[in-house]
Scaffold this motif. Structure first.
Motif, PDB file in Angstrom:
ATOM      1  N   MET A 156      -1.155  -2.456  -8.757  1.00  5.38           N
ATOM      2  CA  MET A 156      -1.856  -3.159  -7.844  1.00  5.38           C
ATOM      3  C   MET A 156      -2.709  -4.288  -8.413  1.00  5.38           C
ATOM      4  SD  MET A 156      -1.056  -2.004  -4.541  1.00  5.38           S
ATOM      5  CE  MET A 156       0.620  -1.973  -5.307  1.00  5.38           C
ATOM      6  N   HIS A 157      -3.104  -4.061  -9.596  1.00  4.04           N
ATOM      7  CA  HIS A 157      -3.913  -5.007 -10.180  1.00  4.04           C
ATOM      8  C   HIS A 157      -3.199  -6.245 -10.700  1.00  4.04           C
ATOM      9  CE1 HIS A 157      -7.377  -2.050 -11.293  1.00  4.04           C
ATOM     10  NE2 HIS A 157      -7.150  -2.341 -10.086  1.00  4.04           N
ATOM     11  N   ASP A 194       0.903  -1.024   0.023  1.00  2.44           N
ATOM     12  CA  ASP A 194       0.025   0.077   0.054  1.00  2.44           C
ATOM     13  C   ASP A 194       0.977   1.289  -0.083  1.00  2.44           C
ATOM     14  OD1 ASP A 194      -2.689  -1.391   0.240  1.00  2.44           O
ATOM     15  OD2 ASP A 194      -1.585  -2.060   2.253  1.00  2.44           O
ATOM     16  N   GLN A 217      -2.649   2.002  -9.929  1.00  2.52           N
ATOM     17  CA  GLN A 217      -3.715   0.981 -10.115  1.00  2.52           C
ATOM     18  C   GLN A 217      -3.223  -0.179 -11.003  1.00  2.52           C
ATOM     19  OE1 GLN A 217      -6.851   3.464 -11.433  1.00  2.52           O
ATOM     20  NE2 GLN A 217      -7.917   3.788  -9.614  1.00  2.52           N
ATOM     21  N   LYS A 218      -2.619   0.033 -12.069  1.00  9.96           N
ATOM     22  CA  LYS A 218      -1.846  -0.954 -12.803  1.00  9.96           C
ATOM     23  C   LYS A 218      -1.139  -1.695 -11.957  1.00  9.96           C
ATOM     24  CE  LYS A 218       1.756  -1.409 -14.841  1.00  9.96           C
ATOM     25  NZ  LYS A 218       3.098  -0.997 -15.643  1.00  9.96           N
ATOM     26  N   ARG A 269      -4.757   0.459  -0.098  1.00  7.92           N
ATOM     27  CA  ARG A 269      -5.475   0.948   1.017  1.00  7.92           C
ATOM     28  C   ARG A 269      -4.748   2.444   1.442  1.00  7.92           C
ATOM     29  NH1 ARG A 269      -4.611  -4.159   5.003  1.00  7.92           N
ATOM     30  NH2 ARG A 269      -2.545  -3.971   3.633  1.00  7.92           N
ATOM     31  N   THR A 289     -14.975  -4.759   7.415  1.00  8.14           N
ATOM     32  CA  THR A 289     -14.779  -5.718   6.219  1.00  8.14           C
ATOM     33  C   THR A 289     -16.046  -6.122   5.801  1.00  8.14           C
ATOM     34  OG1 THR A 289     -14.891  -7.769   7.495  1.00  8.14           O
ATOM     35  CG2 THR A 289     -12.720  -6.606   7.423  1.00  8.14           C
ATOM     36  N   LEU A 330      -2.515  -8.754  -8.202  1.00  7.98           N
ATOM     37  CA  LEU A 330      -3.933  -8.995  -7.850  1.00  7.98           C
ATOM     38  C   LEU A 330      -4.303  -8.335  -6.556  1.00  7.98           C
ATOM     39  CD1 LEU A 330      -3.111 -13.001  -8.401  1.00  7.98           C
ATOM     40  CD2 LEU A 330      -4.146 -11.158  -9.904  1.00  7.98           C
ATOM     41  N   ILE A 331      -4.146  -7.198  -6.180  1.00  4.65           N
ATOM     42  CA  ILE A 331      -4.570  -6.274  -5.168  1.00  4.65           C
ATOM     43  C   ILE A 331      -5.599  -5.451  -5.926  1.00  4.65           C
ATOM     44  CG2 ILE A 331      -4.110  -4.799  -3.332  1.00  4.65           C
ATOM     45  CD1 ILE A 331      -1.285  -5.807  -3.302  1.00  4.65           C
ATOM     46  N   ASP A 332      -6.824  -5.503  -5.300  1.00  3.86           N
ATOM     47  CA  ASP A 332      -7.851  -4.453  -5.956  1.00  3.86           C
ATOM     48  C   ASP A 332      -7.605  -3.234  -5.923  1.00  3.86           C
ATOM     49  OD1 ASP A 332     -10.824  -4.104  -6.753  1.00  3.86           O
ATOM     50  OD2 ASP A 332     -11.294  -3.993  -4.705  1.00  3.86           O
ATOM     51  N   LYS A 333      -7.504  -2.601  -4.669  1.00  2.47           N
ATOM     52  CA  LYS A 333      -6.883  -1.280  -4.582  1.00  2.47           C
ATOM     53  C   LYS A 333      -6.046  -0.969  -3.556  1.00  2.47           C
ATOM     54  CE  LYS A 333     -11.329  -0.196  -1.939  1.00  2.47           C
ATOM     55  NZ  LYS A 333     -12.539   0.678  -2.100  1.00  2.47           N
TER      56      LYS A 333
END
Length: 384
Positions: free
Chosen positions: A210-211, A191, A207-208, A219, A301, A214-217
């Motif tokens: 993290m994707h 993060d 963002q690219k 934190r 969560t 395999l991390i959505d976004k």
């Protein structure tokens, strides 16, 4: 050796490297003895993915290196050695110099030359980053004065004992305080890397990156750590060790007998010491600690109540719900409904908010949460 000599060893009095010779984001890493791989690998991999198109790994938009005062590999906490790529070099080459920490009690973390390098980097205005216990290194050489310092909940007590004049932040993933950045470690390092990539290369690149991991976004910095430290101040060493064992075994609770065995103390003596220090039985406190953790999970969560019950160490959802209602006066599903979609999106929500909503502004738990006026036989025998 005076500071002037130390500083000139790392950069001299000449001009800093020209900006056009540098990447958009340049990072130098220094590894401490017994550093943790999880504090290094996600950081470097994020930089690698942001530096080039696809997965080609060329150091174009980002540059990074691993520096060291000695040529021998530095051993990580899991026994894997990592060799330096180059000696300690002019810190003005970098936007950030990162100290990658690890085990606290495995001997000196860095040698004098490396510490002098960090002081030199600070004197040049280079932003210093401490990840994992790297925050301890920066604090020990006086580079965290008048700054907020993020530490893992796991090392919160260690930090307070060693640095009574500093205030640790143990309910966030990382803290940015001017030219110092500290990170609790673990997955939070990814993060932090995304934050730096977005700062220098833009949101799309972050963002690219993290994707691909395999991390959505990513934190935000203020996202709470997944487990808060015990907030009761305890001076008795055995009780403190018991609380640490409880914190480390939220999902797989230990019985009182197991805790007593590990502490090498009689059950009767342990019960007496614990009640004197905390005001309730070990079983009652342990159960409340797990329920408060479940409360935090419900608000932060989107996991199901059944999954949260298991995570908080309860054998079934019905048992968790019954105990939860007794403690908080509401059911888990009611807490989930009132949390709504904004709780997870709120970047300022921390696990301590769960305590404050019950205890007001005090960081100490309301004793009513642990009321146990009549000692119960089963409390001395088991923990739920």
């Amino acid at each position: 050796m005076g500071k002037t000599v130390e500083y000139r060893r790392f950069g001299g009095s000449g001009p800093a490297p020209r900006q056009e010779e540098r990447a958009l984001l340049s990072v130098g890493f220094i590894l401490t003895n017994n550093f943790t791989l999880t504090a290094l690998a996600p950081f470097i991999d994020a930089l690698r993915l942001a530096a080039d198109e696809g997965d080609r790994s060329r150091q174009i938009r980002c540059r990074w290196t691993i520096m060291g005062s000695r040529a021998e590999p530095v051993m990580s906490s899991c026994g894997i050695g990592v060799a330096r790529w180059e000696p300690l070099t002019d810190p003005r080459r970098f936007d950030y110099v990162v100290v990658v920490g690890g085990l606290l009690h495995g001997g000196p973390q860095l040698d004098d030359e490396s510490l002098a390098y960090l002081r030199a980097a600070a004197s040049y205005g280079v932003t210093l980053i401490g990840v994992c216990t790297g925050s301890f290194v920066l604090s020990r050489i006086g580079l965290m004065k008048n700054r907020r310092c993020c530490v893992s909940w796991y090392h919160h007590r260690d930090f307070i004992e060693e640095f009574p004049d500093l205030v640790p932040v143990a309910d966030q993933l990382y803290v940015v305080d001017r030219d110092r950045i500290t990170c609790s470690g673990g997955a939070g390092v990814a993060d932090l890397a995304a934050f730096l990539i977005e700062r220098h290369l833009g949101r799309a690149t972050a963002q690219k990156t993290m994707h691909i991991l395999l991390i959505d976004k990513a934190r935000p910095a203020s996202q709470s750590q997944p487990q808060p430290p015990t907030v009761v101040e305890i001076t008795n060493d055995r009780v403190r060790r018991a609380l640490l064992l409880m914190e480390q075994h939220i999902s797989d609770p230990l019985s009182v007998e197991e805790i007593v065995h590990r502490l090498n103390v009689s059950t009767r003596q342990f019960e007496r010491l614990f009640r004197l220090a905390v005001g309730t039985s070990p079983a009652t406190y342990y159960r409340s600690l797990r329920l408060r953790y479940g409360h935090w999970l419900l608000r932060n969560t989107k996991r199901s109540v059944t999954a949260i019950a298991n995570e908080a160490g309860f054998a079934d959802c019905a048992h968790f719900s019954r105990q939860f209602r007794e403690l908080f006066g509401v059911s888990p599903s009611e807490v989930r409904r009132t949390a709504g979609p904004d709780a997870e999106a709120d970047p300022h929500f921390s696990p301590l908010d769960a305590f404050r909503r019950t205890n007001g502004d005090s960081l100490l738990p309301d004793r009513r949460l642990f009321e146990d006026p009549e000692p119960r036989a089963q409390d001395a025998a088991q923990v739920d």
